[in-house]
Enzyme design. Structure first.
Site, PDB file in Angstrom:
ATOM      1  N   VAL A  86      43.280  32.610  49.295  1.00  0.00           N
ATOM      2  CA  VAL A  86      42.485  33.673  48.621  1.00  0.00           C
ATOM      3  C   VAL A  86      41.303  32.914  47.995  1.00  0.00           C
ATOM      4  CG1 VAL A  86      42.529  35.611  46.908  1.00  0.00           C
ATOM      5  CG2 VAL A  86      44.520  35.251  48.256  1.00  0.00           C
ATOM      6  N   GLN A 144      35.742  29.694  42.173  1.00  0.00           N
ATOM      7  CA  GLN A 144      35.217  29.211  43.690  1.00  0.00           C
ATOM      8  C   GLN A 144      35.589  27.847  43.849  1.00  0.00           C
ATOM      9  OE1 GLN A 144      31.256  30.150  44.208  1.00  0.00           O
ATOM     10  NE2 GLN A 144      31.573  30.306  46.637  1.00  0.00           N
ATOM     11  N   ASP A 145      35.827  27.773  45.227  1.00  0.00           N
ATOM     12  CA  ASP A 145      36.118  26.367  45.831  1.00  0.00           C
ATOM     13  C   ASP A 145      37.184  25.260  45.031  1.00  0.00           C
ATOM     14  OD1 ASP A 145      34.015  26.441  47.620  1.00  0.00           O
ATOM     15  OD2 ASP A 145      32.491  25.872  46.159  1.00  0.00           O
ATOM     16  N   ARG A 146      38.230  26.155  44.661  1.00  0.00           N
ATOM     17  CA  ARG A 146      39.379  25.659  43.991  1.00  0.00           C
ATOM     18  C   ARG A 146      39.041  24.864  42.620  1.00  0.00           C
ATOM     19  NH1 ARG A 146      40.978  29.142  46.514  1.00  0.00           N
ATOM     20  NH2 ARG A 146      43.161  29.090  47.665  1.00  0.00           N
ATOM     21  N   LEU A 147      37.673  24.929  42.025  1.00  0.00           N
ATOM     22  CA  LEU A 147      37.338  24.085  40.884  1.00  0.00           C
ATOM     23  C   LEU A 147      37.638  25.304  39.574  1.00  0.00           C
ATOM     24  CD1 LEU A 147      34.145  22.459  42.023  1.00  0.00           C
ATOM     25  CD2 LEU A 147      36.388  21.444  41.226  1.00  0.00           C
TER      26      LEU A 147
END
Length: 233
Positions: free
Chosen positions: A29, A210-213
């Site tokens: 997700v 966003q972007d798993r950060l």
């Protein structure tokens, strides 16, 4: 031919399983939540947790006070389950259970626990961990009085975490308790039942980004009170 039908059915099941296997690695997700900044945190972890809890309630998150409780036994073997938060103040977070349950045995031995509020629709979670104490009798009685009668009877009837022969045994035990308290307007608190309070030394607020950060900000107890730190996702 029956044999051919069975073969085709088996091939279909294998193909379906392979499709599921392929899908799982690609399932994700996109988290596009707002930034969680140090400057935006409340002065205390209690206020911040209450704020996020209120927002989860307003957003219609199912059972927003549900939290995953993790404990460990004397050998360090972990166990987890979902419980409901029934108290929140500067002293910690509270849940209620049977004191003879597996979780209570763990807590009695280790005196430490961790809980996580998993607010998936909001791409948020909060982790609270620290040592534990039993809730006092007066506070337990106050909460007990707010429970539905059926829940009170169930607490008396259930030997939580113990093996039972069948569902019928549970129903029989409940019927016996119903007869015992028939005509009793106020059912007393069972001697084997009460609350646990987790007194946190770390409370972490996690916001999906966003972007798993992701943003991860912690309130950490120290000698002077509490400090706030950011940790990498």
């Amino acid at each position: 031919m029956p044999e051919l039908d069975k073969l085709e059915e088996g091939v279909g099941e294998v193909a379906e399983a392979a499709e599921v296997t392929v899908r799982l690695p690609g399932m994700r997700v996109a988290y596009n939540g707002e930034a969680l900044e140090e400057s935006g945190l409340a002065a205390t972890w209690t206020e911040q947790l209450q704020l996020w809890l209120d927002e989860a309630i307003s957003a219609g998150v199912p059972e927003p006070n549900a939290m995953v409780l993790a404990t460990a036994d004397a050998e360090g073997r972990p166990s987890s389950r979902s419980v409901l938060c029934k108290g929140l103040d500067e002293r910690g977070v509270v849940f209620y259970t049977n004191y003879t349950s597996a979780k209570s045995h763990d807590l009695t031995v280790t005196r430490y626990a961790s809980v996580t509020f998993p607010w998936y629709p909001l791409h948020r979670q909060v982790n609270v961990r620290g040592d534990v104490e039993k809730v006092g009798p007066a506070e337990t009685a106050e909460y007990w009085a707010s429970r539905p009668r059926g829940s009170q009877l169930g607490a008396w009837a259930s030997p939580q975490s113990r093996a039972v022969a069948s569902r019928r045994d549970l129903d029989t035990a409940l019927n016996a308790i119903e007869r015992r308290f028939e005509g009793v307007s106020e059912i007393p608190v069972p001697p084997h039942w009460g609350g646990w309070r987790i007194r946190p030394d770390v409370v972490e607020f996690w916001q999906g980004r966003q972007d798993r950060l992701h943003d991860r900000l912690r309130y950490v107890r120290n000698e002077d009170g509490w400090r706030i730190e950011r940790v990498a996702p």
